[in-house]
Design a protein around this motif. Sequence first.
Motif, PDB file in Angstrom:
ATOM      1  N   GLU A 107       0.809  -1.224   0.000  1.00  0.00           N
ATOM      2  CA  GLU A 107       0.000   0.000   0.000  1.00  0.00           C
ATOM      3  C   GLU A 107       0.838   1.269   0.000  1.00  0.00           C
ATOM      4  O   GLU A 107       0.335   2.347  -0.321  1.00  0.00           O
ATOM      5  N   ASN A 108       2.137   1.156   0.320  1.00  0.00           N
ATOM      6  CA  ASN A 108       3.029   2.315   0.302  1.00  0.00           C
ATOM      7  C   ASN A 108       3.735   2.491  -1.037  1.00  0.00           C
ATOM      8  O   ASN A 108       4.516   3.417  -1.203  1.00  0.00           O
ATOM      9  N   GLY A 109       3.485   1.586  -1.967  1.00  0.00           N
ATOM     10  CA  GLY A 109       4.112   1.672  -3.275  1.00  0.00           C
ATOM     11  C   GLY A 109       5.462   0.981  -3.361  1.00  0.00           C
ATOM     12  O   GLY A 109       6.174   1.139  -4.341  1.00  0.00           O
ATOM     13  N   THR A 110       5.811   0.209  -2.343  1.00  0.00           N
ATOM     14  CA  THR A 110       7.077  -0.515  -2.312  1.00  0.00           C
ATOM     15  C   THR A 110       6.890  -1.901  -2.914  1.00  0.00           C
ATOM     16  O   THR A 110       5.897  -2.572  -2.628  1.00  0.00           O
ATOM     17  N   VAL A 111       7.839  -2.312  -3.734  1.00  0.00           N
ATOM     18  CA  VAL A 111       7.784  -3.659  -4.309  1.00  0.00           C
ATOM     19  C   VAL A 111       8.074  -4.650  -3.192  1.00  0.00           C
ATOM     20  O   VAL A 111       9.146  -4.658  -2.601  1.00  0.00           O
ATOM     21  N   GLU A 112       7.092  -5.490  -2.885  1.00  0.00           N
ATOM     22  CA  GLU A 112       7.224  -6.453  -1.798  1.00  0.00           C
ATOM     23  C   GLU A 112       7.816  -7.767  -2.290  1.00  0.00           C
ATOM     24  O   GLU A 112       8.595  -8.405  -1.584  1.00  0.00           O
ATOM     25  N   HIS A 113       7.448  -8.173  -3.503  1.00  0.00           N
ATOM     26  CA  HIS A 113       7.942  -9.447  -4.038  1.00  0.00           C
ATOM     27  C   HIS A 113       7.902  -9.407  -5.562  1.00  0.00           C
ATOM     28  O   HIS A 113       7.035  -8.760  -6.140  1.00  0.00           O
ATOM     29  N   VAL A 114       8.846 -10.114  -6.174  1.00  0.00           N
ATOM     30  CA  VAL A 114       8.889 -10.233  -7.631  1.00  0.00           C
ATOM     31  C   VAL A 114       8.683 -11.697  -7.976  1.00  0.00           C
ATOM     32  O   VAL A 114       9.417 -12.563  -7.510  1.00  0.00           O
ATOM     33  N   PHE A 115       7.659 -11.960  -8.776  1.00  0.00           N
ATOM     34  CA  PHE A 115       7.382 -13.315  -9.245  1.00  0.00           C
ATOM     35  C   PHE A 115       7.915 -13.421 -10.665  1.00  0.00           C
ATOM     36  O   PHE A 115       7.503 -12.681 -11.542  1.00  0.00           O
ATOM     37  N   ASP A 116       8.858 -14.349 -10.881  1.00  0.00           N
ATOM     38  CA  ASP A 116       9.419 -14.464 -12.217  1.00  0.00           C
ATOM     39  C   ASP A 116       9.441 -15.889 -12.744  1.00  0.00           C
ATOM     40  O   ASP A 116       9.796 -16.121 -13.886  1.00  0.00           O
TER      41      ASP A 116
END
Length: 43
Positions: free
Chosen positions: A17-26
């Motif tokens: 909700e703060n606009g921070t990337v929490e996780h990247v799914f690749d």
Amino acid sequence: MGKIYDGIHRISFLIDENGTVEHVFDKFKTKDHHQVVVDYLKA
């Protein structure tokens, strides 16, 4: 023909909700993407 083809790369980002990337799914298949995200959120 000497051409190297790497294929399609799919990447999905989970943003908090703060606009921070929490996780990247690749590493996922498109048909299983929703389940990968749900499993991550439950863990």
